[in-house]
Design an enzyme around this catalytic site. Structure first.
Site, PDB file in Angstrom:
ATOM      1  N   HIS A   1       0.842  -1.201   0.000  1.00  0.00           N
ATOM      2  CA  HIS A   1       0.000   0.000   0.000  1.00  0.00           C
ATOM      3  C   HIS A   1       0.881   1.257   0.000  1.00  0.00           C
ATOM      4  CE1 HIS A   1      -3.464   2.541   1.478  1.00  0.00           C
ATOM      5  NE2 HIS A   1      -2.454   3.225   1.976  1.00  0.00           N
ATOM      6  N   GLU A   2       1.871   1.269   0.875  1.00  0.00           N
ATOM      7  CA  GLU A   2       2.749   2.450   0.963  1.00  0.00           C
ATOM      8  C   GLU A   2       3.580   2.628  -0.302  1.00  0.00           C
ATOM      9  OE1 GLU A   2       2.158   4.550   3.039  1.00  0.00           O
ATOM     10  OE2 GLU A   2       0.957   3.318   4.381  1.00  0.00           O
TER      11      GLU A   2
ATOM     12  N   HIS B   1       1.720   4.247  -2.976  1.00  0.00           N
ATOM     13  CA  HIS B   1       1.671   5.708  -2.842  1.00  0.00           C
ATOM     14  C   HIS B   1       2.888   6.342  -3.516  1.00  0.00           C
ATOM     15  CE1 HIS B   1      -1.843   6.501  -0.508  1.00  0.00           C
ATOM     16  NE2 HIS B   1      -1.444   5.864   0.585  1.00  0.00           N
TER      17      HIS B   1
ATOM     18  N   GLU C   1      -6.380   6.710  -1.213  1.00  0.00           N
ATOM     19  CA  GLU C   1      -6.316   5.552  -0.314  1.00  0.00           C
ATOM     20  C   GLU C   1      -6.903   4.316  -0.998  1.00  0.00           C
ATOM     21  OE1 GLU C   1      -4.679   5.316   2.552  1.00  0.00           O
ATOM     22  OE2 GLU C   1      -4.088   7.382   2.156  1.00  0.00           O
TER      23      GLU C   1
END
Lengths: 141, 405
Positions: free
Chosen positions: B143-144, B147, B226
Site C-alpha cells: 500500500h505504501e 503511494h 487511499e
C-alpha cells in the site's frame, strides 16, 4: 523509562522471552500491556490467564494510597485489587498501557500463590501471571 | 500502469489548480481590501507559497520524518522488514529501494513520503512491526509503495503546502483586520465609495470559506488515493486478504499515534486520529472508513487486479462509478494467490517478532546488554550509573559493560 514510584532508573529484564521493566532503586516492576498480551497468549494454551481486559474490568478502589502516574502516558493510574486475603492493590493504567507492582506487592502476591495452591486444583485466574512474575523474580520470593 | 499514472495526474492537476486558483483569488481580494492593490496581494501570496514550496521540496521528507521521530534502519537492523520492502519494490517495478524508517510507538500505523520515486521513504511504527505477520506486513508495505509509485507523495505535499499558504494568508488577514481595522477603514473612506466596502465584504467571506473549501478538496484527493493504493497493494501482493487482515488489526488497536499531527495525518495508512462519529466525518475525513476498505478487499472474489478491485468497489457503492481510472482497467485478470500452509509454519511467531523488534529499539536507544548466567537478559539504559547490576531473577551481581562514546 522513569520509575513511576521513586523516579529511579528502570532496567529491562528479559526472562523467558518476556520483557519486564524493573526499578533498580525501589525494586518495583512495570508490566507493559503488550508484554502481558504476549504472555497471556503463551499461557492461554494450558489454561486461563488474566488479561489486561479482565484486570481493567475489576473495580477500581478508592484508597488513601497516593495515585501513581503511568510511566508511558502520564495518566493517573487506578488501584485494582488482585488475589485474596489480603487483597493486593496494584496500579493499572486507565489507558491500558500496563500494570505496576510495588516491590512489597509483588512478593505478597507471590507468597499467596505459593501457600494457597492445593494440589490438583484449577488455578485461580490471576495466579498464572503472578506465578510467571514469581519465577522471573525468584530472588524476592 | 502508465495510463493510470497519467490519468491520476490529469485529475490531480485539475484539483490542485482549483486550490491554487483559490489561493490566487484570496491573495488578490485580500490585497485589494487591505493594501489597496490586488496585484500586491497576489505577489505576497505567491512569494509565501514559493518559499514554502522550496522548503518542502528540498527538506519536506526529512522534516516530516524527524517530526514523526522516525529512525532509519538498514538491512541488518531488521532483515524481515527489509526483505518485505525489497519484494514489494520489485513487484511494483519501482527503480530505487526506498529508505525504511521505524517510529518507536505502540500504535499501528505506516506512511510513505518523498519527493519522487527515486527519493522516497516508508516509515512504519514498531507496534505494527510486532503485530503483523508477513502477509499482513507485505500488504501494508505494498500500500505504501503504491503511494510512492503513483506519485501520491509529492502531490500530497504540494496540496498540503497550498492549503497551508491559504490558511496562513487568511489567518494574518484576520489579524490585520482586527488590530489594524481602523486604518483600513479610513483608507477605504478616502479611496471612495461603495466599491471598497464590497471588496472588504468579499475579502471577509473568502477569508472564512477559502481554507474550508481548500481543505475539502484536499480531503477528496487523499480519500481517493487511499482506495487506489489499496487496489495497487492487492495487485502487487496478489493477496488482498493480507492487507484486509492488516487493516483489521490496525482498526482493532486502540493506541493513538503520539507523533502524528493534522498536517501529517493524510499520509498514514489509516487516520491516526480516531473519530467516533463516522457519518458526519465522511466529508471532512482524509481516509475512507476502514470497515469499508476491508470489505472491498475481501469481496474481490479471487482476483487481484485493479479491475477486480474496481468491481468490488462498485458493488459496495452501487453508484456505478468506480475509483480506478478507466484507462487502467483494461488489464488482464490477475489471480489472487492462496498462501501455502508450509509458508505459515516457518513464520516467526508473535513472541519472536516482539523480541526482534524490541531488540532493535533497545540498540537504537543505547541500552547496554547484560547477560546473566541464569538466562535473564538485562537491558541497562544510558542513565544507569553504577558499574554492577543485580539480576532480579537469581540475585547474582553482574558487571555492566562500560558506555561507549
Amino acid at each position: 523509562m522513569e520509575c513511576p514510584a521513586c523516579k529511579g532508573v528502570m532496567v529491562v529484564a528479559e526472562f523467558q522471552k518476556i520483557e519486564l521493566d524493573h526499578c533498580t532503586r525501589c525494586l518495583g516492576v512495570w508490566f507493559d500491556a503488550g508484554e502481558l498480551e504476549l504472555l497471556a497468549e503463551r499461557l492461554a494454551r494450558d489454561g486461563a490467564v488474566l488479561t489486561m481486559d479482565e484486570i481493567m474490568a475489576l473495580p477500581a478502589e478508592e484508597v488513601v494510597e497516593k495515585a501513581r502516574r503511568c510511566p508511558i502516558c502520564g495518566e493517573k493510574m487506578l488501584k485494582v485489587g488482585l488475589g485474596s486475603q489480603p487483597r493486593v492493590l496494584v496500579d493499572v493504567c486507565p489507558r491500558r498501557d500496563g500494570i505496576w507492582f510495588d516491590h512489597g506487592e509483588l512478593s505478597q502476591v507471590i507468597a499467596q500463590t505459593r501457600t494457597t495452591q492445593p494440589a490438583g486444583a484449577t488455578e485461580a485466574k490471576p495466579t498464572r501471571m503472578i506465578r510467571f512474575l514469581g519465577e522471573a523474580f525468584e530472588a524476592e520470593g | 500502469m502508465w495510463e493510470q499514472i497519467r490519468s491520476n495526474q490529469i485529475r490531480s492537476i485539475v484539483l490542485v489548480a482549483m486550490i491554487a486558483g483559490l489561493l490566487l483569488l484570496l491573495g488578490y481580494v485580500l490585497g485589494a481590501a487591505f493594501l489597496g492593490s490586488g496585484i500586491g496581494g497576489l505577489a505576497i501570496a505567491l512569494v509565501i507559497w514559493a518559499i514554502l514550496n522550496l522548503v518542502a521540496y528540498f527538506q519536506g521528507d526529512s522534516i516530516l520524518l524527524s517530526m514523526s521521530r522516525a529512525r532509519k534502519i538498514s538491512r541488518d537492523d531488521n532483515p524481515r522488514l527489509y526483505n518485505v520492502v525489497e519484494e514489494m519494490k520489485i513487484a511494483s517495478g519501482l527503480e530505487k529501494m526506498p529508505d525504511i524508517y521505524i517510529i518507536d510507538d505502540p500504535a499501528l500505523n505506516a506512511f510513505a513520503t518523498g519527493r519522487d520515486p527515486n527519493r522516497a521513504s516508508v516509515a512504519i511504527t514498531s507496534g505494527l512491526l510486532q503485530k503483523l505477520n508477513r502477509d499482513e506486513l507485505q500488504g501494508v508495505i505494498a500500500h505504501e509503495i503504491s503511494h510512492i509509485k503513483n506519485r501520491d507523495v509529492l502531490l500530497m505535499s504540494l496540496c498540503s503546502i497550498l492549503l497551508g499558504t491559504i490558511v496562513i494568508l487568511a489567518w494574518y488577514a484576520s489579524r490585520i483586520m482586527i488590530y489594524g481595522g481602523m486604518r483600513g477603514g479610513r483608507r477605504g473612506g478616502r479611496g471612495g465609495g461603495g466599491g471598497q466596502v464590497v471588496i472588504i465584504v468579499v475579502a471577509i467571506v473568502l477569508m472564512i470559506i477559502a481554507p474550508i473549501l481548500a481543505q475539502l478538496i484536499y480531503f477528496a484527493i487523499s480519500r481517493r488515493r487511499e482506495y487506489l493504493a489499496d487496489a495497487s497493494g492487492a495487485l502487487y501482493t496478489r493477496y488482498p486478504e493480507g492487507l484486509a487482515s492488516a487493516l483489521e488489526k490496525i482498526a482493532a488497536s486502540t493506541a493513538q499515534l503520539k507523533s502524528a499531527n493534522k498536517a501529517t495525518a493524510p499520509m498514514y495508512i489509516i487516520n491516526p486520529f480516531r473519530s467516533e462519529g463516522r457519518a458526519a466525518s465522511d466529508w471532512t475525513s482524509t481516509h475512507p472508513p476502514i470497515s469499508e476498505r476491508i470489505r472491498i478487499l475481501r469481496s474481490m472474489a479471487g482476483g487481484a487486479s485493479l479491475t477486480d478491485y474496481d468491481k468490488s468497489y462498485q458493488q459496495f457503492h452501487r453508484s456505478g462509478k468506480g475509483v480506478i481510472p478507466a484507462s487502467a482497467l483494461g488489464v488482464v485478470s490477475v489471480m489472487a494467490v492462496t498462501p501455502e500452509p508450509e509458508a505459515l509454519a516457518g513464520e516467526a511467531d508473535k513472541i519472536e517478532r516482539a523480541r526482534e523488534t524490541s531488540d532493535m529499539l533497545w540498540k537504537f536507544s543505547e541500552h547496554r546488554l547484560v547477560n546473566c548466567e541464569c538466562g535473564t537478559k538485562l537491558r541497562v539504559p544510558p542513565e544507569f550509573k553504577s558499574d554492577t547490576i543485580q539480576c532480579p531473577h537469581c540475585g547474582r551481581t553482574n558487571p555492566v559493560p562500560p558506555r561507549h562514546k
